[in-house]
Design a protein around this motif. Structure first.
Motif, PDB file in Angstrom:
ATOM      1  N   GLN A  41     -22.235  -3.321  -2.486  1.00 47.43           N
ATOM      2  CA  GLN A  41     -22.157  -4.769  -2.638  1.00 47.43           C
ATOM      3  C   GLN A  41     -22.022  -5.394  -1.254  1.00 47.43           C
ATOM      4  N   LEU A  42     -22.747  -6.469  -1.026  1.00 50.73           N
ATOM      5  CA  LEU A  42     -22.602  -7.247   0.197  1.00 50.73           C
ATOM      6  C   LEU A  42     -21.388  -8.144  -0.004  1.00 50.73           C
ATOM      7  N   VAL A  43     -20.372  -8.013   0.859  1.00 46.93           N
ATOM      8  CA  VAL A  43     -19.133  -8.753   0.641  1.00 46.93           C
ATOM      9  C   VAL A  43     -18.903  -9.886   1.640  1.00 46.93           C
ATOM     10  N   TYR A  44     -19.511  -9.816   2.809  1.00 44.90           N
ATOM     11  CA  TYR A  44     -19.407 -10.944   3.738  1.00 44.90           C
ATOM     12  C   TYR A  44     -20.507 -10.863   4.784  1.00 44.90           C
ATOM     13  N   LEU A  45     -20.721 -11.988   5.448  1.00 42.17           N
ATOM     14  CA  LEU A  45     -21.666 -12.053   6.557  1.00 42.17           C
ATOM     15  C   LEU A  45     -21.117 -13.065   7.563  1.00 42.17           C
ATOM     16  N   ALA A  82     -19.063 -15.379  -2.788  1.00 42.71           N
ATOM     17  CA  ALA A  82     -18.389 -15.588  -4.068  1.00 42.71           C
ATOM     18  C   ALA A  82     -19.140 -14.907  -5.202  1.00 42.71           C
ATOM     19  N   VAL A  83     -20.438 -14.798  -5.084  1.00 37.57           N
ATOM     20  CA  VAL A  83     -21.256 -14.102  -6.079  1.00 37.57           C
ATOM     21  C   VAL A  83     -21.669 -12.772  -5.464  1.00 37.57           C
TER      22      VAL A  83
END
Length: 116
Positions: A41-45, A82-83
């Motif tokens: 899952q991508l959790v932040y950028l 958030a998604v």
């Protein structure tokens, strides 16, 4: 309890734009492939743009746009997601940048994924 492993993709990359409709790859940034036995899952950028023009990061999932991250001129941004969606085993993620033709700059990238 499910064990998870963080994967961090970071770097500083020079770019030359080819137009907003023609995102280009970032030299030295390799694609990320979800391991065959995991989901991710991508959790932040977090990203920064040194160019005097707005640019957009284009995250590709298996060659198709998944997310767009617009970055203002000479600015940075932190995007807590958030998604969060599952990326299935063997999914390939690539990051490209879309900028006006001929615009040059430097992108600072810090992207966090979680393998589960």
């Amino acid at each position: 309890m499910i064990e998870s492993t963080p994967r961090i993709i970071t770097g500083i990359f020079a770019f030359t734009g080819a137009g907003y409709g023609s995102p280009v790859g970032l030299a030295g940034l390799e694609a990320y492939r979800v391991p065959a036995d995991k989901r991710s899952q991508l959790v932040y950028l977090r990203a920064g743009n040194s160019a005097a023009e707005m640019v957009s990061l284009v995250l590709l999932r298996d060659g198709k746009p998944m997310r767009l991250f617009p970055l203002g001129a000479k600015s940075g941004q932190h995007v807590p997601l958030a998604v969060v969606e599952d990326l299935f085993p063997e999914t390939v993620l690539e990051m490209r940048i879309a900028a006006p033709e001929g615009v040059t700059g430097t992108l600072v990238l810090d992207m966090g994924l979680m393998e589960i």
